[in-house]
Design an enzyme around this catalytic site. Structure first.
Site, PDB file in Angstrom:
ATOM      1  N   ASP A  98      39.214  39.397  47.059  1.00 21.21           N
ATOM      2  CA  ASP A  98      37.800  39.287  46.669  1.00 21.21           C
ATOM      3  C   ASP A  98      37.551  39.950  45.310  1.00 21.21           C
ATOM      4  OD1 ASP A  98      36.636  37.968  49.045  1.00 21.21           O
ATOM      5  OD2 ASP A  98      37.428  39.745  50.052  1.00 21.21           O
TER       6      ASP A  98
ATOM      7  N   ASP B 273      45.051  41.451  45.012  1.00 18.44           N
ATOM      8  CA  ASP B 273      43.810  41.618  45.768  1.00 18.44           C
ATOM      9  C   ASP B 273      43.154  40.226  45.877  1.00 18.44           C
ATOM     10  OD1 ASP B 273      41.366  42.817  46.786  1.00 18.44           O
ATOM     11  OD2 ASP B 273      40.535  42.485  44.785  1.00 18.44           O
TER      12      ASP B 273
END
Ligand code: XBP
Ligand code: MG
Length: 255
Positions: free
Chosen positions: A6, A4
Site C-alpha cells: 500500500d 511494500d
C-alpha cells in the site's frame, strides 16, 4: 527486492481502502464517512482493523463496550476488504509508475522478489492479479501479509519472515517503502530501505532510509541525488545498488 504494497506498489489508500471503508459504513447503515484528511491522520495506525478500532474509540456514537467495538470492527473490516477487492478488480487502481519496469528488471537479472505488507493476502492478490496477470505469484519468492505477520509495521516481523523465506542476510536485500512505519520495520530487521513517497506520506520525516524520492519512474528529485544511470531516466537496479553502498542518513525533507 522486498516490496511494500500500500502506497508503494500502488496508491491504494485514498481511492481504495478509504473509499472501501466508507462503503462498509454505508452497508452497515452507519452515518460515518472518512474524508481524505481524516483518513490521512488515521494512517498513523497500521492495519485497517486496528485503524478502525482507533477511530471507534474516539466516536461518541460508537458502541461504548470494547468487546462490541471489536465485533463491529471485524464486521466492518471484512466488508471493507470485499469492497476493496471490487475496486481493484475493476482496475480502479494501477501500479505506480516505474514499479512494473523495476519488477521486470529484477526478473531479467535474476533478483528474487518478495512482498512484505501489513495488508491481507486477498487484497494483495486482487491488486496484483489485476495489474500483473494471473501468473503474478510466480514472480515472487514469497508473499507475506497480515495473516503471516500479525504484528504490524513498525514491528519488523514481516521483514524478518521475508529474510527467512528468502534465505538471505538482510544486507543482501533491500526494501522499497512509502511510510515511516514501513521504514522503521525494515530498519529494525536490518534491511536497507529506499522510500518512494506516496500521497499521504509526501512530507513525512523519514529516518534511516538510504534514499527518498518521488517515485521509481524518475531520476529527478531524489535525495541523495541519483547517480548517472546511462540515460534510463528512472530508478533501476544499478541506481539502487549505488545507494545501498552509501551509509544510512536522516532524509526528512521531501526531495
Ligand atoms: C498499509 C496498511 C494497511 C492498509 C489497509 O500496509 O497499513 O493496513 O491501509 O489494509 P502496507 P488492511 O503499506 O504495509 O502495505 O485493511 O488489510 O489492514
Ligand atoms: Mg505502505
Amino acid at each position: 527486492m522486498i516490496w511494500d504494497v500500500d502506497g508503494t506498489l500502488a496508491e491504494t489508500e485514498r481511492d481504495g481502502h478509504r473509499v472501501a471503508f466508507n462503503a462498509a459504513f454505508a452497508e452497515h447503515g452507519l452515518p460515518w464517512r472518512w474524508d481524505s484528511e481524516h483518513y490521512g491522520r488515521l494512517l498513523a495506525v497500521a492495519g485497517g482493523r486496528e485503524r478502525l478500532l482507533h477511530d471507534l474509540a474516539a466516536r461518541p456514537d460508537a458502541p461504548a463496550c470494547a468487546a462490541e467495538r471489536e465485533r463491529l470492527a471485524r464486521a466492518l473490516h471484512a466488508a471493507k476488504n470485499a469492497a476493496y477487492e471490487r475496486i481493484v478488480a475493476a482496475g480502479g487502481i494501477g501500479l505506480r509508475p516505474g514499479v512494473r519496469e523495476l519488477m521486470d528488471e529484477c526478473a531479467v537479472r535474476g533478483v528474487p522478489m518478495a512482498i512484505a505488507t501489513t495488508t491481507g493476502q486477498r487484497n494483495v492478490a486482487a491488486l496484483l492479479g489485476r495489474q500483473l496477470g494471473g501468473d503474478w505469484p510466480q514472480r515472487f519468492a514469497c508473499v507475506l501479509g497480515a495473516e503471516d505477520a500479525p504484528r504490524k509495521k513498525p514491528d519488523p516481523q514481516v521483514y524478518e519472515m521475508a529474510l527467512a523465506r528468502l534465505g538471505l542476510p538482510a544486507h543482501e536485500t533491500m526494501a522499497i517503502e512509502d511510510s515511516p512505519a514501513g521504514v522503521a520495520a525494515a530498519c529494525a530487521a536490518g534491511v536497507p530501505v529506499v522510500v518512494t513517497r506516496s500521497a499521504y506520506f509526501a512530507a513525512a520525516e523519514v529516518t534511516g532510509a538510504r534514499a527518498v524520492g518521488p517515485g521509481l519512474h524518475t531520476s529527478q528529485g531524489w535525495q541523495p541525488p541519483l547517480a548517472p544511470d546511462g540515460g534510463a531516466g528512472r530508478v533501476g537496479l544499478d541506481c539502487l545498488a549505488g545507494w545501498l553502498a552509501a551509509p544510512a542518513g536522516r532524509l526528512g525533507a521531501p526531495g
